[in-house]
Design a protein around this motif. Structure first.
Motif, mmCIF file in Angstrom:
data_model
loop_
_atom_site.group_PDB
_atom_site.id
_atom_site.type_symbol
_atom_site.label_atom_id
_atom_site.label_comp_id
_atom_site.label_asym_id
_atom_site.label_seq_id
_atom_site.Cartn_x
_atom_site.Cartn_y
_atom_site.Cartn_z
ATOM 1 N N VAL A 15 -10.963 4.267 -17.976
ATOM 2 C CA VAL A 15 -9.014 3.983 -17.031
ATOM 3 C C VAL A 15 -8.102 4.053 -18.326
ATOM 4 O O VAL A 15 -8.108 2.881 -19.290
ATOM 5 N N ARG A 16 -7.378 4.551 -18.343
ATOM 6 C CA ARG A 16 -5.726 4.722 -18.788
ATOM 7 C C ARG A 16 -4.616 4.485 -18.193
ATOM 8 O O ARG A 16 -4.194 4.921 -17.959
ATOM 9 N N PRO A 17 -5.008 2.981 -18.663
ATOM 10 C CA PRO A 17 -3.277 2.521 -18.009
ATOM 11 C C PRO A 17 -2.225 3.385 -18.683
ATOM 12 O O PRO A 17 -1.796 3.423 -19.428
ATOM 13 N N LYS A 18 -1.343 3.210 -18.156
ATOM 14 C CA LYS A 18 0.234 4.035 -17.754
ATOM 15 C C LYS A 18 0.350 2.286 -18.613
ATOM 16 O O LYS A 18 1.748 2.772 -19.566
ATOM 17 N N GLU A 19 0.953 1.579 -18.254
ATOM 18 C CA GLU A 19 1.783 0.342 -18.676
ATOM 19 C C GLU A 19 1.062 -1.108 -18.473
ATOM 20 O O GLU A 19 -0.092 -0.899 -17.723
ATOM 21 N N LEU A 20 1.794 -1.884 -19.820
ATOM 22 C CA LEU A 20 0.470 -2.968 -19.887
ATOM 23 C C LEU A 20 1.938 -4.314 -19.858
ATOM 24 O O LEU A 20 2.219 -3.587 -20.979
ATOM 25 N N ARG A 36 0.687 -0.924 -0.171
ATOM 26 C CA ARG A 36 0.159 0.357 0.070
ATOM 27 C C ARG A 36 1.442 0.938 -0.137
ATOM 28 O O ARG A 36 0.193 2.433 -0.384
ATOM 29 N N ARG A 37 1.721 1.179 0.924
ATOM 30 C CA ARG A 37 2.572 2.887 0.921
ATOM 31 C C ARG A 37 3.522 3.202 -0.330
ATOM 32 O O ARG A 37 3.185 3.697 -0.843
ATOM 33 N N ASP A 38 3.766 1.787 -1.245
ATOM 34 C CA ASP A 38 4.617 2.760 -2.195
ATOM 35 C C ASP A 38 3.648 2.381 -3.330
ATOM 36 O O ASP A 38 3.699 3.442 -4.228
ATOM 37 N N ARG A 39 2.354 1.604 -3.850
ATOM 38 C CA ARG A 39 0.869 2.380 -4.614
ATOM 39 C C ARG A 39 0.912 3.740 -4.554
ATOM 40 O O ARG A 39 0.626 5.039 -5.307
ATOM 41 N N PHE A 79 -1.736 1.557 -9.177
ATOM 42 C CA PHE A 79 -2.175 0.315 -8.445
ATOM 43 C C PHE A 79 -2.206 -0.841 -9.337
ATOM 44 O O PHE A 79 -2.260 -0.539 -10.870
ATOM 45 N N LEU A 80 -1.625 -1.825 -9.601
ATOM 46 C CA LEU A 80 -1.717 -3.056 -9.773
ATOM 47 C C LEU A 80 -3.265 -3.507 -10.149
ATOM 48 O O LEU A 80 -4.728 -3.868 -9.761
ATOM 49 N N VAL A 81 -3.839 -4.012 -11.775
ATOM 50 C CA VAL A 81 -5.037 -4.180 -12.741
ATOM 51 C C VAL A 81 -4.477 -5.407 -13.056
ATOM 52 O O VAL A 81 -3.997 -5.484 -14.118
ATOM 53 N N GLU A 82 -4.710 -6.923 -12.464
ATOM 54 C CA GLU A 82 -4.162 -8.648 -12.891
ATOM 55 C C GLU A 82 -5.101 -9.018 -14.301
ATOM 56 O O GLU A 82 -6.439 -9.256 -13.186
ATOM 57 N N GLY A 83 -4.964 -9.828 -14.542
ATOM 58 C CA GLY A 83 -6.561 -10.664 -15.475
ATOM 59 C C GLY A 83 -7.084 -9.481 -16.673
ATOM 60 O O GLY A 83 -7.052 -8.623 -16.583
ATOM 61 N N TYR A 84 -7.377 -10.557 -17.470
ATOM 62 C CA TYR A 84 -7.663 -10.219 -18.830
ATOM 63 C C TYR A 84 -9.337 -9.600 -18.171
ATOM 64 O O TYR A 84 -9.873 -8.324 -18.839
ATOM 65 N N ARG A 85 -10.178 -10.027 -17.833
ATOM 66 C CA ARG A 85 -11.599 -9.535 -17.525
ATOM 67 C C ARG A 85 -11.751 -8.716 -16.713
ATOM 68 O O ARG A 85 -12.010 -7.446 -16.841
ATOM 69 N N LEU A 132 -1.776 -11.239 -18.750
ATOM 70 C CA LEU A 132 -1.856 -9.556 -18.858
ATOM 71 C C LEU A 132 -1.568 -9.088 -17.298
ATOM 72 O O LEU A 132 -2.261 -9.378 -16.223
ATOM 73 N N LEU A 133 -0.741 -7.313 -17.315
ATOM 74 C CA LEU A 133 -1.064 -7.095 -16.090
ATOM 75 C C LEU A 133 -0.956 -5.386 -16.224
ATOM 76 O O LEU A 133 -0.041 -5.425 -17.181
ATOM 77 N N ALA A 134 -1.995 -4.826 -16.083
ATOM 78 C CA ALA A 134 -1.917 -3.397 -15.687
ATOM 79 C C ALA A 134 -1.466 -2.371 -15.105
ATOM 80 O O ALA A 134 -1.754 -2.905 -14.055
ATOM 81 N N VAL A 135 -0.930 -2.006 -14.917
ATOM 82 C CA VAL A 135 -0.710 -0.708 -14.262
ATOM 83 C C VAL A 135 -1.148 0.446 -14.645
ATOM 84 O O VAL A 135 -1.186 1.364 -15.018
ATOM 85 N N ALA A 136 -2.543 1.051 -13.072
ATOM 86 C CA ALA A 136 -3.182 2.210 -13.414
ATOM 87 C C ALA A 136 -3.307 3.322 -12.543
ATOM 88 O O ALA A 136 -2.908 3.254 -11.378
ATOM 89 N N PRO A 137 -3.705 4.354 -12.885
ATOM 90 C CA PRO A 137 -3.428 5.490 -12.048
ATOM 91 C C PRO A 137 -4.857 5.641 -11.119
ATOM 92 O O PRO A 137 -5.742 5.035 -11.092
#
Length: 274
Positions: free
Chosen positions: A49-54, A24-27, A33-39, A100-105
């Motif tokens: 939502v506009r992910p910064k990285e995928l 949490r502190r690092d997030r 934060f992390l969004v993992e998974g296709y669905r 699949l793993l996204a990084v989102a704001p």
């Protein structure tokens, strides 16, 4: 599609940063934060939502729709990275990842940001401790058609990977506000919304209560139930009848039962008005 950067080393700084975002502190420091998974990623993209990285790893893919989702994420502005199977296994939160793993704001909504329907229907949860429960509660609120979920005196971070996973991406479709109990109560009073709180210490059965009209259902924490503040400030206390030895239900289950009794009454009420 721009060729993604390929990462194979487990010591790569990006791999290390992804592992850090589980905390949490690092997030919070990164505002990510992390969004993992296709669905979950698909639902995030559908809700703008506009992910910064995928990050993706074809060796883990479960189907054939992943390339289209990757392209969609890139069009939404995500920088792409292809990971080796081992590198993805290190950053994945799930035991069996799907590659699949996204990084989102992160985002923050306040009480004043909420758009309420003419007959508001809100779920208020106080000090929920377990991320899995909070995620399941979000799914339940979405299924019940709640206007929003208000998290009071949060113990669990709504951006915890287990909340995202247990909510199956509903985190992106139900408005969520984190606030303190006093502010939430003032907001509900100002908006003329009845507060119905759940506790085993009342003779009133939830199924006998009037759950129509502007309504906020308040659920307490797994271990301690509701605080004295909510027990005192609510318009009505209700309980779910318990016939066996157990003195309480899992909070996510109790939430589902109470919400859908409200849905039943409100649906019946709407049909009699037409």
């Amino acid at each position: 599609m721009v060729s993604p950067e390929k990462i194979t080393s487990l010591q790569n700084p990006r791999v290390k940063q992804l592992v850090k975002l589980r905390e949490r502190r690092d997030r919070d420091e990164a505002g990510l934060f992390l969004v993992e998974g296709y669905r979950e990623i698909r639902r995030a993209l559908e809700k703008g939502v506009r992910p910064k990285e995928l990050y993706f790893s074809p060796e883990w893919f479960l189907g054939e729709n992943e390339p289209a989702l990757i392209e969609q994420a890139q069009q939404a502005g995500a920088q792409l990275f292809e990971l080796s199977k081992d590198a993805f296994a290190k950053v994945a939160y799930r035991e069996r990842p799907d590659g699949l793993l996204a990084v989102a704001p992160q985002w923050k909504h306040g009480l004043t940001d909420l758009t309420l329907s003419p007959r508001p229907f809100l779920l208020v949860v106080e000090s929920i401790e377990k991320p899995g429960n909070l995620g399941t509660i979000l799914r339940s609120a979405d299924a019940a058609g709640c206007d929003a979920v208000i998290v009071c005196d949060a113990v669990t971070d709504i951006f915890n990977p287990n909340v995202v996973r247990a909510s199956t991406g509903v985190l992106f479709s139900v408005p969520i506000v984190v606030a303190d109990s006093a502010s939430v109560h003032s907001f509900l009073v100002e908006k003329g919304i009845r507060v119905v709180a759940t506790t085993p210490d009342t003779p009133n059965l939830y199924s006998h209560a009037d759950l129509r009209g502007p309504l906020a259902i308040v659920m307490g924490s797994e271990q301690y139930g509701l605080s004295q503040f909510w027990l005192k400030e609510s318009n009505l206390l209700v309980r779910i009848p318990m016939a066996g030895q157990a003195d309480s239900l899992n909070v996510a289950m109790a939430t589902i039962i109470t919400l859908f009794e409200a849905v039943r009454q409100r649906t019946a009420d709407r049909s009699t008005q037409h």
